[in-house]
Enzyme design. Structure first.
Site, PDB file in Angstrom:
ATOM      1  N   SER A   9      -6.753  -8.655 -20.720  1.00  0.00           N
ATOM      2  CA  SER A   9      -5.794  -9.521 -21.129  1.00  0.00           C
ATOM      3  C   SER A   9      -4.412  -9.384 -20.673  1.00  0.00           C
ATOM      4  CB  SER A   9      -5.695  -9.102 -22.603  1.00  0.00           C
ATOM      5  OG  SER A   9      -4.868  -9.840 -23.366  1.00  0.00           O
ATOM      6  N   HIS A  34      -8.194 -12.818 -19.475  1.00  0.00           N
ATOM      7  CA  HIS A  34      -7.892 -13.025 -20.919  1.00  0.00           C
ATOM      8  C   HIS A  34      -6.621 -13.691 -21.205  1.00  0.00           C
ATOM      9  CE1 HIS A  34      -9.534 -12.712 -25.164  1.00  0.00           C
ATOM     10  NE2 HIS A  34      -8.177 -12.436 -25.487  1.00  0.00           N
ATOM     11  N   ASP A  36      -4.126 -14.897 -24.085  1.00  0.00           N
ATOM     12  CA  ASP A  36      -3.990 -14.690 -25.617  1.00  0.00           C
ATOM     13  C   ASP A  36      -2.890 -15.807 -25.902  1.00  0.00           C
ATOM     14  OD1 ASP A  36      -5.855 -13.041 -26.682  1.00  0.00           O
ATOM     15  OD2 ASP A  36      -4.565 -11.591 -25.606  1.00  0.00           O
ATOM     16  N   MET A  38      -0.800 -17.794 -28.388  1.00  0.00           N
ATOM     17  CA  MET A  38      -0.451 -17.457 -29.996  1.00  0.00           C
ATOM     18  C   MET A  38       0.809 -18.365 -30.323  1.00  0.00           C
ATOM     19  SD  MET A  38      -0.437 -13.289 -30.201  1.00  0.00           S
ATOM     20  CE  MET A  38      -1.755 -12.502 -29.477  1.00  0.00           C
ATOM     21  N   HIS A  67      -7.792 -17.706 -24.944  1.00  0.00           N
ATOM     22  CA  HIS A  67      -8.354 -17.299 -26.660  1.00  0.00           C
ATOM     23  C   HIS A  67      -7.226 -17.873 -27.326  1.00  0.00           C
ATOM     24  CE1 HIS A  67      -8.580 -13.731 -29.824  1.00  0.00           C
ATOM     25  NE2 HIS A  67      -8.708 -15.003 -30.219  1.00  0.00           N
ATOM     26  N   MET A  69      -5.021 -18.450 -30.632  1.00  0.00           N
ATOM     27  CA  MET A  69      -4.848 -18.215 -31.803  1.00  0.00           C
ATOM     28  C   MET A  69      -3.652 -19.304 -32.474  1.00  0.00           C
ATOM     29  SD  MET A  69      -4.956 -14.120 -30.986  1.00  0.00           S
ATOM     30  CE  MET A  69      -5.068 -14.379 -29.292  1.00  0.00           C
ATOM     31  N   MET A 138     -13.178  -9.804 -33.287  1.00  0.00           N
ATOM     32  CA  MET A 138     -11.866  -9.247 -33.258  1.00  0.00           C
ATOM     33  C   MET A 138     -11.929  -7.869 -34.047  1.00  0.00           C
ATOM     34  SD  MET A 138      -9.704 -11.508 -31.769  1.00  0.00           S
ATOM     35  CE  MET A 138      -8.408 -10.302 -31.827  1.00  0.00           C
ATOM     36  N   ASP A 177     -12.767  -7.758 -28.803  1.00  0.00           N
ATOM     37  CA  ASP A 177     -11.355  -7.919 -28.839  1.00  0.00           C
ATOM     38  C   ASP A 177     -10.340  -7.041 -29.393  1.00  0.00           C
ATOM     39  OD1 ASP A 177      -9.036  -8.814 -27.677  1.00  0.00           O
ATOM     40  OD2 ASP A 177      -9.110 -10.832 -28.010  1.00  0.00           O
TER      41      ASP A 177
HETATM   42  C1  DX5 Z   1      -5.005  -9.776 -30.104  1.00  0.00           C
HETATM   43  C2  DX5 Z   1      -5.197 -10.400 -28.701  1.00  0.00           C
HETATM   44  C3  DX5 Z   1      -6.017  -9.228 -27.963  1.00  0.00           C
HETATM   45  C4  DX5 Z   1      -5.204  -8.207 -27.288  1.00  0.00           C
HETATM   46  C5  DX5 Z   1      -5.971  -6.974 -27.092  1.00  0.00           C
HETATM   47  O1  DX5 Z   1      -4.427 -10.560 -31.042  1.00  0.00           O
HETATM   48  O2  DX5 Z   1      -6.578 -11.186 -28.998  1.00  0.00           O
HETATM   49  O3  DX5 Z   1      -6.740  -9.805 -26.871  1.00  0.00           O
HETATM   50  O4  DX5 Z   1      -4.618  -8.657 -26.206  1.00  0.00           O
HETATM   51  O5  DX5 Z   1      -4.767  -6.015 -27.003  1.00  0.00           O
HETATM   52  P1  DX5 Z   1      -5.190  -4.327 -26.965  1.00  0.00           P
HETATM   53  O6  DX5 Z   1      -6.287  -4.218 -25.919  1.00  0.00           O
HETATM   54  O7  DX5 Z   1      -4.067  -3.758 -26.716  1.00  0.00           O
HETATM   55  O8  DX5 Z   1      -5.878  -4.494 -28.376  1.00  0.00           O
HETATM   56 ZN    ZN Z   2      -7.568 -12.036 -27.437  1.00  0.00          ZN
END
Ligand code: DX5
Ligand code: ZN
Length: 220
Positions: A9, A34, A36, A38, A67, A69, A138, A177
């Site tokens: 990620s 990956h 993310d 948001m 991913h 969100m 998650m 994740d």
């Molecule tokens: C959190 C994300 C994860 C995050 C994981 O909302 O979806 O993908 O990047 O980060 P770590 O590995 O630091 O928990």
């Molecule tokens: Zn993620």
């Protein structure tokens, strides 16, 4: 023994130098990237959108596992396709049109995944399991890297793994994740994880990313 895949990620890196972080990830031997996304609404954080994904795409041939969100998933499907996403995974809580959204993502020739937040009843996934390529369990509340792994989610990984064993027609991969580190990677793998997503552990400056990827796969 099956080889777990590592999904790196990029939000674990320096968000000001994404191209450099991408290069680091590519050189580490991680299996996929990956991303993310948001929106500051579905989660209390804002990262990046399709334009950033497109910029990274022009620099890499890695598998891009996006991913989402965000809310209004349906409205963004084509934009992420054009940006170069290989798979689009959205939160099952983010839309009431889960089925239509899955279909649309497939129509756009992308793989599709569903992610589930810790407080959500996993039964919500059941009607969709036969249609998706991935389920992201998650193991933190979505929104931020660097949170603590929620041990109680291991049951959920086992539950999905049992579903796959009992129904061999189900082909989805199980991703874990949030808070995945070397200390709990094996627990996730034993519970049935196919993919481990990691930000903080991989970007831990104490060891090289390559070494951590190798160790996280259990030395394989
Ligand atoms: C959190 C994300 C994860 C995050 C994981 O909302 O979806 O993908 O990047 O980060 P770590 O590995 O630091 O928990
Ligand atoms: Zn993620």
């Amino acid at each position: 023994m099956k080889k777990v895949k590592i999904s790196a990620s990029i939000i674990g890196g320096d968000m000001c130098c994404l191209a450099d972080e991408l290069k680091k990830i590519e050189e580490s031997g991680a299996d996929m990237l990956h991303l993310d996304v948001m929106d500051g609404n579905f989660v209390d954080n804002i990262t990046f959108g399709p334009d950033t994904v497109r910029g990274l795409r022009s620099r890499s041939k890695m598998f891009f596992d996006v991913h989402l969100m965000i809310y209004r998933v349906y409205d963004y499907v084509e934009r992420f396709k054009k940006a170069g996403a290989d798979r689009l995974t959205f939160q099952v809580e983010a839309t009431e049109y889960v089925d239509d959204t899955i279909k649309f993502i497939k129509t756009c020739n992308m793989q599709v995944g569903l992610a589930i937040s810790p407080e959500t009843n996993p039964e919500l996934l059941l009607p969709h399991l036969a249609k998706v390529d991935q389920v992201i369990v998650m193991t933190v509340h979505p929104g931020f890297a660097g949170q603590k792994f929620m041990e109680e989610m291991v049951d959920r990984i086992e539950f999905l793994s049992a579903m796959k064993k009992n129904h061999p027609d189900l082909k989805f991969e199980i991703s874990v994740d949030g808070g995945v580190h070397l200390e709990n990677a094996n627990k996730c793998i034993d519970a049935g994880a196919d993919i481990l997503v990691s930000a903080s552990a991989l970007f831990d400056k104490k060891s090289s990313m390559k070494e951590i990827v190798h160790k996280m796969r259990g030395g394989r």
